[in-house]
Structures are given as C-alpha cells and as structure tokens.
Write a protein that holds these residues in place. Structure first.
Motif, mmCIF file in Angstrom:
data_model
loop_
_atom_site.group_PDB
_atom_site.id
_atom_site.type_symbol
_atom_site.label_atom_id
_atom_site.label_comp_id
_atom_site.label_asym_id
_atom_site.label_seq_id
_atom_site.Cartn_x
_atom_site.Cartn_y
_atom_site.Cartn_z
ATOM 1 N N ASN A 224 1.469 9.800 -5.386
ATOM 2 C CA ASN A 224 1.860 11.138 -4.945
ATOM 3 C C ASN A 224 3.053 11.691 -5.722
ATOM 4 O O ASN A 224 3.607 12.725 -5.354
ATOM 5 N N GLY A 225 3.457 11.000 -6.779
ATOM 6 C CA GLY A 225 4.516 11.508 -7.639
ATOM 7 C C GLY A 225 5.926 11.156 -7.213
ATOM 8 O O GLY A 225 6.892 11.678 -7.791
ATOM 9 N N THR A 226 6.078 10.266 -6.229
ATOM 10 C CA THR A 226 7.404 9.862 -5.765
ATOM 11 C C THR A 226 7.894 8.699 -6.607
ATOM 12 O O THR A 226 7.367 7.584 -6.515
ATOM 13 N N THR A 227 8.915 8.946 -7.408
ATOM 14 C CA THR A 227 9.427 7.936 -8.323
ATOM 15 C C THR A 227 10.652 7.205 -7.772
ATOM 16 O O THR A 227 10.956 6.111 -8.212
ATOM 17 N N THR A 228 11.332 7.825 -6.831
ATOM 18 C CA THR A 228 12.479 7.206 -6.158
ATOM 19 C C THR A 228 12.318 7.394 -4.657
ATOM 20 O O THR A 228 12.003 8.502 -4.203
ATOM 21 N N ALA A 229 12.540 6.324 -3.895
ATOM 22 C CA ALA A 229 12.343 6.388 -2.451
ATOM 23 C C ALA A 229 13.489 5.689 -1.729
ATOM 24 O O ALA A 229 13.911 4.592 -2.116
ATOM 25 N N LEU A 230 13.975 6.331 -0.680
ATOM 26 C CA LEU A 230 15.028 5.790 0.179
ATOM 27 C C LEU A 230 14.373 5.356 1.488
ATOM 28 O O LEU A 230 13.888 6.190 2.252
ATOM 29 N N TYR A 231 14.345 4.034 1.706
ATOM 30 C CA TYR A 231 13.554 3.452 2.787
ATOM 31 C C TYR A 231 14.403 2.885 3.924
ATOM 32 O O TYR A 231 15.374 2.161 3.696
ATOM 33 N N PHE A 232 13.987 3.163 5.165
ATOM 34 C CA PHE A 232 14.322 2.336 6.311
ATOM 35 C C PHE A 232 13.247 1.250 6.372
ATOM 36 O O PHE A 232 12.052 1.574 6.331
ATOM 37 N N ALA A 233 13.638 -0.005 6.502
ATOM 38 C CA ALA A 233 12.665 -1.063 6.745
ATOM 39 C C ALA A 233 12.682 -1.362 8.247
ATOM 40 O O ALA A 233 12.512 -0.455 9.059
ATOM 41 N N THR A 234 12.917 -2.613 8.629
ATOM 42 C CA THR A 234 13.005 -2.987 10.048
ATOM 43 C C THR A 234 14.220 -3.884 10.234
ATOM 44 O O THR A 234 15.012 -4.081 9.318
ATOM 45 N N VAL A 235 14.351 -4.479 11.407
ATOM 46 C CA VAL A 235 15.479 -5.376 11.661
ATOM 47 C C VAL A 235 15.293 -6.723 10.965
ATOM 48 O O VAL A 235 16.227 -7.531 10.916
ATOM 49 N N HIS A 236 14.105 -6.971 10.408
ATOM 50 C CA HIS A 236 13.783 -8.280 9.846
ATOM 51 C C HIS A 236 14.231 -8.367 8.383
ATOM 52 O O HIS A 236 13.740 -7.633 7.539
ATOM 53 N N ARG A 237 15.147 -9.280 8.096
ATOM 54 C CA ARG A 237 15.705 -9.369 6.744
ATOM 55 C C ARG A 237 14.659 -9.762 5.710
ATOM 56 O O ARG A 237 14.597 -9.173 4.624
ATOM 57 N N ASP B 296 0.828 -1.206 0.000
ATOM 58 C CA ASP B 296 0.000 0.000 0.000
ATOM 59 C C ASP B 296 0.860 1.254 0.000
ATOM 60 O O ASP B 296 0.575 2.219 -0.719
ATOM 61 N N LEU B 297 1.936 1.242 0.777
ATOM 62 C CA LEU B 297 2.809 2.420 0.850
ATOM 63 C C LEU B 297 3.415 2.748 -0.506
ATOM 64 O O LEU B 297 3.375 3.905 -0.953
ATOM 65 N N VAL B 298 4.012 1.760 -1.163
ATOM 66 C CA VAL B 298 4.655 2.025 -2.454
ATOM 67 C C VAL B 298 3.635 2.548 -3.453
ATOM 68 O O VAL B 298 3.906 3.501 -4.200
ATOM 69 N N SER B 299 2.428 1.963 -3.466
ATOM 70 C CA SER B 299 1.386 2.448 -4.373
ATOM 71 C C SER B 299 0.992 3.887 -4.061
ATOM 72 O O SER B 299 0.833 4.709 -4.976
ATOM 73 N N GLN B 300 0.851 4.204 -2.789
ATOM 74 C CA GLN B 300 0.468 5.567 -2.407
ATOM 75 C C GLN B 300 1.561 6.576 -2.763
ATOM 76 O O GLN B 300 1.267 7.687 -3.214
ATOM 77 N N LEU B 301 2.810 6.204 -2.566
ATOM 78 C CA LEU B 301 3.898 7.118 -2.904
ATOM 79 C C LEU B 301 3.945 7.384 -4.407
ATOM 80 O O LEU B 301 4.155 8.520 -4.842
ATOM 81 N N ILE B 302 3.753 6.344 -5.208
ATOM 82 C CA ILE B 302 3.726 6.530 -6.658
ATOM 83 C C ILE B 302 2.598 7.476 -7.044
ATOM 84 O O ILE B 302 2.787 8.398 -7.857
#
Length: 456
Positions: free
Chosen positions: A128-141, A120-126
């Motif tokens: 909103n016009g965000t074509t490149t995103a630098l993400y923190f995820a979590t500790v879970h690989r 859902d997040l990636v779809s919402q960012l797209i």
C-alpha cells in the motif's frame, strides 16, 4: 559515483501547502540508499548521466504514465489489530476495546500467531506504499521484538513499541503487565534488543516507549517510561485526548488534560508522537508546539471513535505543531494512507461547514478548518518525516530513497497535455493498491508487482 539512477516525473511537498513537480528528472541514488543528486533536463550533465548509467545498466526509466511519490509514513498502527480490521466498528470505544480488542491482543503471547499476523501486515502495508510505520505491538516483549525483526527482514522502516498496561483496576486480568516493575524491566530489555537489531538494519528499526494511554497506566509506570525515554533518547507514543470518555477520565484523575498530565511524566518531547488529539485546548496546542511533540492524525478512525474532528488546520497553521497521518488499524479499517489522505480532506471540510442542518450556516461549522489536498499529502509524507525527526518523506538530496511508483493507465487521463498537477490530484484521489507497481525503501526494492516481489 551512484549506485543507480532513476528517470521519471515525481511529486514532493516543498512545504505544507505546496507541491513541487520534478518533471523527467534524474534521481541519483547512493550506496547508502539516499538521494545524492536530482538532475533536471535543463542541467548540462543530464544527457551524460543518462548515457553513462545506461551503458552500466544502472538506469531505470519509468514507463509512460508512471509517476513517483514519496513513500507514505504511517504514524499510528496497532499491529495486532490487523487480525480484526474491518470488524466491530459500530461499537463505542470502551466496549470495542474490552469486547474485541483486548481479547485479540492477549493472543499475541503465542509467537506463531504473532508471526502470522505481523508478517502479513508488514507485507500489506508495503504493498500500500507505506515505507515507514510507527507501531503499537502488545504487552508481550518477545512477539513485539518479532514485529521489529519482521520489519528489518522485509525492508520496512519500523518504529515499534512494547505496550505498557499495568493498572490492575483498568485492565483485564488476562491482558496486562503483571506488575509495574515487570512492565518497566521488560520495556528496557525490549529497547536494548531493538537498538541492537538496528545495527544490522540499513533502513532503521527503532524502539518506542509506549504507554497505551493514561487510563491503562499507573503513575509509577508513566514516570518510569518517561525516565527510560530520556535515558535512551528514543521516541515516545501514546493516545492523547482521543474521545469524550478518555479525555474525561484523565481530567477526573489528574484535574488536567492529557497533554499536561503526559508532560508531567516526561512523555512530551520532540520525539513524542501523540495519536488523535481531538480535544486539545489552545493551551495544550501551545504546549505541543513548545515541546516539539507531534500529532498523529487518524481521520478514518476518528470518525468511528474520536467523537470530534481534530482541528488539523489550526494545529498546522496557527500553532505550527508537527503533524502526520495515521491509519490507526484497526480503529481505522484501511491500511492505505491514500484513503486517509482523502478522509483528512473530507473531515476537515465537515468541520468547516458543520453537520447540523437545523443550525444556521453562520454557526454550523468552524471557520478556517478545511485543509487542501496538498496539505493532506504533506501530512502523509514530509509531515510524517518531520514528526519523526528522520530524513524521509521528501524527494530531496540527502533524504532516503523511499518511494512508490504509481501506474496511472487506469485513471481518467485522456489528454497527453493534461497538467501534471491535475494528474497529481487524480493519483491521490483515485489510486488503488494494485496501481502501485514498485516500492523502494532506503534504496532497496521491496515490492515489485511484475515480479511478485514482497520483501524477503
């Protein structure tokens, strides 16, 4: 010769202070999704290209009132925090992390939950016009890898970090890396997995070394992460001098500011992006400039948790530090960089003018701190691309065709002869997500409002 051609009027930063208007230009896109040529109406081949690609049914002509902007580049997003966006922002940072954020992020051991939120997040960012995103995820690989896969599948250019939090004293037992060795081994495996994924991702998906911030990491993990970043020559991200609490914590631990402490561990490089940086000293700024390290400016989030206004004009103009914008979901409530462009200008003017009415006007603010709308637009586009050392964020030859098409029909434009730069200002100040009709990344359409297309 070209995969397709787009005819329309576009706006792109020529440098940090100036915007170029590309009126009724032809954007010629290669098979690889890059801009091969930009042809103005004055050039002799202009009409020939229109005719040729019309006949091939490979010409897209924008409708009246539609404009092209480069896709936005968001340099700081906590992807799991999308599930709590817009909540608990009235709390201090330390309380917010421990009461809400860490319990939420701990849930991302569940791959099904991670899939639901990240998709859902990636779809919402797209949208909103965000074509490149630098993400923190979590500790879970595994769930961090799933975020990278979702970016790959939906067509977004994603830079993803498996977060490291290995200090047993500073992190809750229910949410941390079990040991330093596990944290480093899982990080290296994650790096290898994403590098392999990148081989089949045209727009690019990249692993990022991600110590959450100094207070959450041991010296051994910080040193090990610096070694891994050098070994694989990859990006690094963390928080740097974000708040009174975090800044003081590092000073008490190391007797120096975050910038110099991070540098000691090999974590300040030309591929490093450090978020917030509200308390950088002049010496810190000089070090950033020397190392080529970039700042992710998060103006909305900083109003809640930063305890200060980051001196963007000083960093940009006096020290020539590379800077881009970050939404900092969910410390920042909005997934839109339009909102962060606006807040960047607002915050800079508050720093310039000051906020304490009982202080005389000559001492109330910090002179020379305000930035223009053009500069804020640069941060969201070209500045972000330069921060990542990638050919993105500009409408220029050899840059990726990462764009958003905005429909201005709902804006207060009442004259056919309104100057284009005034329309540009209205686009930045008044655009809403529903006005973004199309988004393209690396020459691929990933959002089309009329067709309800949102990735794949």
């Amino acid at each position: 010769m070209y995969k397709f051609v787009v005819k329309g009027t576009a706006f792109s930063s020529s440098d940090s202070k100036n915007v170029t208007v590309l009126e009724d230009s032809l954007f010629c896109i290669s098979e690889s999704g890059r801009i091969s040529a930009i042809i103005s109406p004055k050039e002799k081949e202009y009409e020939f290209i229109i005719q040729e690609y019309s006949q091939k049914n490979k010409l897209q002509e924008l409708a009246q009132g539609q404009y092209i902007l480069p896709g936005f580049i968001d340099l700081h997003i906590h992807a799991p925090q999308w599930a709590q966006a817009g909540t608990a922002l009235d709390l201090p940072l330390y309380e917010w992390l421990n009461t809400y954020t860490f319990p939420l992020e701990a849930k991302f051991c569940d791959l099904q939950f991670a899939e639901k939120v990240y998709s859902d997040l990636v779809s919402q960012l797209i949208k909103n016009g965000t074509t490149t995103a630098l993400y923190f995820a979590t500790v879970h690989r595994k769930s961090s890898l799933r975020l990278a896969e979702i970016c790959s599948e939906k067509g977004q250019r994603g830079l993803v970090g498996k977060v490291v939090m290995d200090d047993h004293e500073q992190n809750p037992n229910y949410y941390r890396d079990a040991t330093t060795d596990i944290a480093l081994n899982e990080t290296e495996l994650f790096i290898q997995e994403v590098l392999e994924l990148n081989q089949k991702t045209p727009q690019g998906v990249y692993p990022v070394v991600t110590p959450r911030f100094i207070p959450s990491c041991t010296d051994d993990s910080l040193k090990g992460l610096g070694t891994l970043a050098a070994k694989y020559d990859i990006h690094i991200q963390s928080h740097c001098s974000e708040s009174d609490w975090a800044h003081s914590f590092v000073q008490n631990r190391f007797g120096k500011n975050d910038a110099f402490a991070l540098n000691d561990f090999g974590l300040l490089t030309e591929k490093s992006i450090m978020a917030h940086c509200g308390f950088l000293s002049d010496e810190d700024m000089t070090l950033f400039a020397e190392k080529g390290t970039a700042v992710a400016h998060c103006p909305i989030s900083n109003t809640y948790f930063g305890n200060a206004v980051t001196p963007i004009a000083k960093l940009l103009n006096e020290y020539q530090v590379e800077i881009g914008l970050g939404s900092d979901i969910s410390g920042g409530f909005s997934p839109s960089l339009f909102d962060n462009i606006r807040q960047a200008v607002i915050s800079s003017r508050m720093l310039e003018d000051g906020v304490d009415k009982d202080c005389c006007s000559g001492k109330r603010g910090v002179s020379g701190s305000s930035i223009t709308l053009n500069e804020a637009f640069y941060l969201a586009t070209a500045g972000g691309g330069e921060s990542l050392s990638l050919p993105i964020g500009k409408l220029a030859v050899d840059y990726a065709w990462d764009i958003q098409i905005i429909d201005s029909k709902e804006l207060p434009i009442f004259s056919e002869n309104e100057p284009l730069m005034e329309i540009f200002q209205k686009l930045l100040y008044l655009s809403r997500p529903e006005m973004i009709t199309e988004v393209w990344i690396q020459g691929r359409k990933v959002h089309d409002k009329t067709m309800n297309l949102q990735g794949v």
